[in-house]
Design a protein around this motif. Structure first.
Motif, PDB file in Angstrom:
ATOM      1  N   VAL A  85       0.839  -1.206   0.000  1.00 31.05           N
ATOM      2  CA  VAL A  85       0.000   0.000   0.000  1.00 31.05           C
ATOM      3  C   VAL A  85       0.873   1.254   0.000  1.00 31.05           C
ATOM      4  O   VAL A  85       0.576   2.226  -0.702  1.00 31.05           O
ATOM      5  CB  VAL A  85      -0.941   0.002   1.227  1.00 31.05           C
ATOM      6  CG1 VAL A  85      -1.788   1.268   1.242  1.00 31.05           C
ATOM      7  CG2 VAL A  85      -1.842  -1.231   1.205  1.00 31.05           C
ATOM      8  N   GLY A  86       1.957   1.223   0.766  1.00 35.23           N
ATOM      9  CA  GLY A  86       2.879   2.353   0.773  1.00 35.23           C
ATOM     10  C   GLY A  86       3.511   2.581  -0.585  1.00 35.23           C
ATOM     11  O   GLY A  86       3.751   3.726  -0.985  1.00 35.23           O
ATOM     12  N   GLY A  87       3.762   1.483  -1.316  1.00 38.74           N
ATOM     13  CA  GLY A  87       4.303   1.619  -2.662  1.00 38.74           C
ATOM     14  C   GLY A  87       3.340   2.346  -3.585  1.00 38.74           C
ATOM     15  O   GLY A  87       3.745   3.224  -4.361  1.00 38.74           O
ATOM     16  N   TYR A  88       2.072   2.004  -3.477  1.00 39.38           N
ATOM     17  CA  TYR A  88       1.064   2.707  -4.275  1.00 39.38           C
ATOM     18  C   TYR A  88       0.998   4.186  -3.902  1.00 39.38           C
ATOM     19  O   TYR A  88       0.850   5.057  -4.768  1.00 39.38           O
ATOM     20  CB  TYR A  88      -0.307   2.043  -4.102  1.00 39.38           C
ATOM     21  CG  TYR A  88      -0.605   1.056  -5.192  1.00 39.38           C
ATOM     22  CD1 TYR A  88      -1.249   1.451  -6.361  1.00 39.38           C
ATOM     23  CD2 TYR A  88      -0.205  -0.271  -5.076  1.00 39.38           C
ATOM     24  CE1 TYR A  88      -1.499   0.547  -7.383  1.00 39.38           C
ATOM     25  CE2 TYR A  88      -0.446  -1.183  -6.095  1.00 39.38           C
ATOM     26  CZ  TYR A  88      -1.092  -0.767  -7.248  1.00 39.38           C
ATOM     27  OH  TYR A  88      -1.336  -1.652  -8.269  1.00 39.38           O
ATOM     28  N   ALA A  89       1.102   4.471  -2.617  1.00 42.62           N
ATOM     29  CA  ALA A  89       1.082   5.861  -2.166  1.00 42.62           C
ATOM     30  C   ALA A  89       2.275   6.625  -2.730  1.00 42.62           C
ATOM     31  O   ALA A  89       2.148   7.772  -3.174  1.00 42.62           O
ATOM     32  CB  ALA A  89       1.095   5.914  -0.637  1.00 42.62           C
ATOM     33  N   PHE A  90       3.450   5.981  -2.719  1.00 40.68           N
ATOM     34  CA  PHE A  90       4.662   6.630  -3.238  1.00 40.68           C
ATOM     35  C   PHE A  90       4.526   6.954  -4.723  1.00 40.68           C
ATOM     36  O   PHE A  90       4.824   8.069  -5.160  1.00 40.68           O
ATOM     37  CB  PHE A  90       5.876   5.727  -3.006  1.00 40.68           C
ATOM     38  CG  PHE A  90       7.133   6.234  -3.661  1.00 40.68           C
ATOM     39  CD1 PHE A  90       7.863   7.258  -3.082  1.00 40.68           C
ATOM     40  CD2 PHE A  90       7.570   5.702  -4.873  1.00 40.68           C
ATOM     41  CE1 PHE A  90       9.016   7.746  -3.693  1.00 40.68           C
ATOM     42  CE2 PHE A  90       8.718   6.174  -5.489  1.00 40.68           C
ATOM     43  CZ  PHE A  90       9.450   7.200  -4.893  1.00 40.68           C
ATOM     44  N   PHE A  91       4.084   5.968  -5.515  1.00 34.86           N
ATOM     45  CA  PHE A  91       3.972   6.196  -6.948  1.00 34.86           C
ATOM     46  C   PHE A  91       2.860   7.205  -7.265  1.00 34.86           C
ATOM     47  O   PHE A  91       2.974   7.972  -8.226  1.00 34.86           O
ATOM     48  CB  PHE A  91       3.740   4.877  -7.680  1.00 34.86           C
ATOM     49  CG  PHE A  91       4.960   3.994  -7.685  1.00 34.86           C
ATOM     50  CD1 PHE A  91       6.113   4.392  -8.347  1.00 34.86           C
ATOM     51  CD2 PHE A  91       4.977   2.788  -6.999  1.00 34.86           C
ATOM     52  CE1 PHE A  91       7.249   3.602  -8.341  1.00 34.86           C
ATOM     53  CE2 PHE A  91       6.112   1.993  -6.979  1.00 34.86           C
ATOM     54  CZ  PHE A  91       7.256   2.397  -7.650  1.00 34.86           C
ATOM     55  N   ALA A  92       1.807   7.220  -6.458  1.00 30.17           N
ATOM     56  CA  ALA A  92       0.772   8.233  -6.627  1.00 30.17           C
ATOM     57  C   ALA A  92       1.354   9.616  -6.373  1.00 30.17           C
ATOM     58  O   ALA A  92       1.043  10.583  -7.091  1.00 30.17           O
ATOM     59  CB  ALA A  92      -0.391   7.967  -5.673  1.00 30.17           C
ATOM     60  N   PHE A  93       2.210   9.715  -5.361  1.00 32.86           N
ATOM     61  CA  PHE A  93       2.858  10.994  -5.034  1.00 32.86           C
ATOM     62  C   PHE A  93       3.727  11.472  -6.201  1.00 32.86           C
ATOM     63  O   PHE A  93       3.621  12.626  -6.634  1.00 32.86           O
ATOM     64  CB  PHE A  93       3.712  10.836  -3.776  1.00 32.86           C
ATOM     65  CG  PHE A  93       4.476  12.075  -3.392  1.00 32.86           C
ATOM     66  CD1 PHE A  93       3.905  13.015  -2.546  1.00 32.86           C
ATOM     67  CD2 PHE A  93       5.753  12.300  -3.874  1.00 32.86           C
ATOM     68  CE1 PHE A  93       4.598  14.174  -2.198  1.00 32.86           C
ATOM     69  CE2 PHE A  93       6.456  13.441  -3.539  1.00 32.86           C
ATOM     70  CZ  PHE A  93       5.876  14.382  -2.688  1.00 32.86           C
ATOM     71  N   SER A 107      -2.903  14.324 -19.527  1.00 28.72           N
ATOM     72  CA  SER A 107      -3.881  13.238 -19.649  1.00 28.72           C
ATOM     73  C   SER A 107      -3.187  11.879 -19.653  1.00 28.72           C
ATOM     74  O   SER A 107      -3.670  10.921 -19.040  1.00 28.72           O
ATOM     75  CB  SER A 107      -4.695  13.405 -20.933  1.00 28.72           C
ATOM     76  OG  SER A 107      -5.431  14.616 -20.910  1.00 28.72           O
ATOM     77  N   LEU A 108      -2.039  11.784 -20.326  1.00 30.48           N
ATOM     78  CA  LEU A 108      -1.287  10.534 -20.368  1.00 30.48           C
ATOM     79  C   LEU A 108      -0.808  10.155 -18.968  1.00 30.48           C
ATOM     80  O   LEU A 108      -0.858   8.978 -18.582  1.00 30.48           O
ATOM     81  CB  LEU A 108      -0.089  10.663 -21.310  1.00 30.48           C
ATOM     82  CG  LEU A 108       0.856   9.459 -21.373  1.00 30.48           C
ATOM     83  CD1 LEU A 108       0.100   8.190 -21.773  1.00 30.48           C
ATOM     84  CD2 LEU A 108       2.005   9.726 -22.346  1.00 30.48           C
ATOM     85  N   CYS A 109      -0.382  11.146 -18.209  1.00 31.45           N
ATOM     86  CA  CYS A 109       0.067  10.904 -16.837  1.00 31.45           C
ATOM     87  C   CYS A 109      -1.074  10.327 -15.995  1.00 31.45           C
ATOM     88  O   CYS A 109      -0.875   9.395 -15.207  1.00 31.45           O
ATOM     89  CB  CYS A 109       0.583  12.196 -16.216  1.00 31.45           C
ATOM     90  SG  CYS A 109       1.450  11.971 -14.650  1.00 31.45           S
ATOM     91  N   LYS A 110      -2.255  10.860 -16.195  1.00 31.94           N
ATOM     92  CA  LYS A 110      -3.428  10.375 -15.463  1.00 31.94           C
ATOM     93  C   LYS A 110      -3.769   8.944 -15.878  1.00 31.94           C
ATOM     94  O   LYS A 110      -4.133   8.108 -15.043  1.00 31.94           O
ATOM     95  CB  LYS A 110      -4.619  11.296 -15.730  1.00 31.94           C
ATOM     96  CG  LYS A 110      -5.766  11.148 -14.744  1.00 31.94           C
ATOM     97  CD  LYS A 110      -6.768  12.273 -14.937  1.00 31.94           C
ATOM     98  CE  LYS A 110      -7.850  12.222 -13.871  1.00 31.94           C
ATOM     99  NZ  LYS A 110      -8.792  13.361 -14.002  1.00 31.94           N
ATOM    100  N   ILE A 111      -3.628   8.642 -17.160  1.00 37.21           N
ATOM    101  CA  ILE A 111      -3.894   7.293 -17.657  1.00 37.21           C
ATOM    102  C   ILE A 111      -2.910   6.300 -17.047  1.00 37.21           C
ATOM    103  O   ILE A 111      -3.288   5.178 -16.667  1.00 37.21           O
ATOM    104  CB  ILE A 111      -3.813   7.260 -19.198  1.00 37.21           C
ATOM    105  CG1 ILE A 111      -4.992   8.028 -19.805  1.00 37.21           C
ATOM    106  CG2 ILE A 111      -3.798   5.820 -19.716  1.00 37.21           C
ATOM    107  CD1 ILE A 111      -4.902   8.228 -21.296  1.00 37.21           C
ATOM    108  N   ILE A 112      -1.639   6.705 -16.934  1.00 31.42           N
ATOM    109  CA  ILE A 112      -0.626   5.834 -16.333  1.00 31.42           C
ATOM    110  C   ILE A 112      -0.986   5.519 -14.888  1.00 31.42           C
ATOM    111  O   ILE A 112      -0.844   4.373 -14.422  1.00 31.42           O
ATOM    112  CB  ILE A 112       0.769   6.495 -16.405  1.00 31.42           C
ATOM    113  CG1 ILE A 112       1.223   6.601 -17.859  1.00 31.42           C
ATOM    114  CG2 ILE A 112       1.790   5.690 -15.595  1.00 31.42           C
ATOM    115  CD1 ILE A 112       2.481   7.427 -18.057  1.00 31.42           C
ATOM    116  N   MET A 113      -1.480   6.520 -14.168  1.00 32.60           N
ATOM    117  CA  MET A 113      -1.899   6.301 -12.784  1.00 32.60           C
ATOM    118  C   MET A 113      -3.057   5.300 -12.718  1.00 32.60           C
ATOM    119  O   MET A 113      -3.098   4.434 -11.844  1.00 32.60           O
ATOM    120  CB  MET A 113      -2.298   7.629 -12.142  1.00 32.60           C
ATOM    121  CG  MET A 113      -1.138   8.607 -11.994  1.00 32.60           C
ATOM    122  SD  MET A 113      -1.632  10.235 -11.377  1.00 32.60           S
ATOM    123  CE  MET A 113      -2.024   9.832  -9.675  1.00 32.60           C
TER     124      MET A 113
END
Length: 320
Positions: free
Chosen positions: A187-195, A298-304
């Motif tokens: 979960v922390g990994g997801y938080a980091f990549f979201a950041f 938009s591409l950045c949002k798609i990657i997320m």
């Protein structure tokens, strides 16, 4: 009434809800089930938690549009609602209703899980969103970091509220030798990549809004350092994200001794995360118009979103 809902960016709210649901049921529940344990938070508490998060976020979107009207009239006049379709007084009232409801629900859930102090999370978030709209977004780096941090909190919230209930089953956890660090790492990994991805996207959006921010004297990264330097900062953030992804995947394979080799995750990450990030880096470096930066954003949002979808792959692999 529909005109008010144009202020809350409903698609973004759905993404917030989807993030919390997928993290809870695809990551946390999957890992717990591997140890013969189950989620402890009742479904209605979790629904209230998701609604609380969405309401506070919606209130933040409304107040941001309220204070951002002048800049939006320059950067994207077709999207302006406050002052045109919704009165400024009506927008403030809508913001207060959303924020108060969100704080109330968050407080109720906090008491239900036995951690009243967690209610401060919703009070503080609502306050930070207000000051972000009035002050932080005009300050160098601060606004970008605030948005990135709040985005990173979304996948963490289901875990934060689940932990106290899991703690009451300490004996069972000891018997099943559940290593809570495994859940925290995922979960922390997801938080980091979201950041990291949100930070990159916010700087891209600042370049897109360069004209309006300059006119209003805002001290954003592109205004302060220039567009070329901002592009290099974005490329650096995205490159660090790729390096972190490589390190995380290596740790997943070797430290956890994953056997047989997880080709499914490797192929998914390369095709849907790594390659798109490389494309995004070059898109930003080669961008020259507002349209180019909007496409990059938009591409950045798609990657997320693709990263979020990986939670489904994770559950499939574990069950397999």
């Amino acid at each position: 009434m529909l005109k008010y809902f144009r202020l809350v960016r409903f698609k973004n709210l759905l993404i917030i809800a989807a993030t919390m649901v997928l993290v809870r049921y695809m990551l946390i529940q999957t890992i717990l089930s591997g140890y013969g344990l189950e989620l402890q938070m009742p479904i209605w508490y979790f629904v209230a938690l998701v609604l609380a998060t969405m309401l506070v976020a919606a209130g933040g979107y409304v107040i941001n549009d309220y204070f951002d009207t002048k800049a939006d009239l320059i950067n994207r006049p077709e999207t302006v609602v406050v002052g045109k379709q919704v009165t400024r007084r009506g927008a403030i009232a809508f913001h207060l209703v959303l924020s108060i409801l969100g704080i109330f629900l968050g407080t109720v859930v906090s008491f239900r899980v036995g951690r009243p102090v967690f209610s401060l999370l919703f009070f503080l978030t609502a306050g930070v969103l207000w000051f972000y709209s009035t002050t932080y977004k005009r300050q160098l780096f601060v606004g970008n970091l605030v948005v990135a941090f709040l985005t990173a909190m979304v996948p963490l919230i289901p875990l934060i509220f689940e932990f106290p209930l899991l703690g009451t089953f300490s004996d069972v956890i000891f018997i099943y030798q559940l290593n809570m660090k495994v859940i925290v790492y995922w979960v922390g990994g997801y938080a980091f990549f979201a950041f990291m991805l949100t930070l990159a996207r916010e700087i891209i959006k600042d370049i897109e809004d360069f004209e309006g921010d300059t006119s209003l004297g805002r001290n954003t990264i592109p205004v302060h350092f220039g567009v070329k330097t901002s592009k290099l900062i974005i490329a650096t953030v995205l490159s660090l994200t790729l390096i972190a992804l490589l390190v995380a995947f290596s740790a997943y394979l070797f430290k956890l001794s994953v056997k047989p080799f997880d080709y499914v995750s490797l192929v998914y990450l390369v095709i849907f995360i790594v390659i798109p990030i490389f494309i995004l880096i070059f898109s930003v470096l080669l961008a020259s118009s507002k349209k180019d930066y909007h496409k990059a954003s938009s591409l950045c949002k798609i990657i997320m979103l693709l990263g979020l979808i990986y939670t489904l792959i994770f559950r499939f692999i574990v069950n397999l």
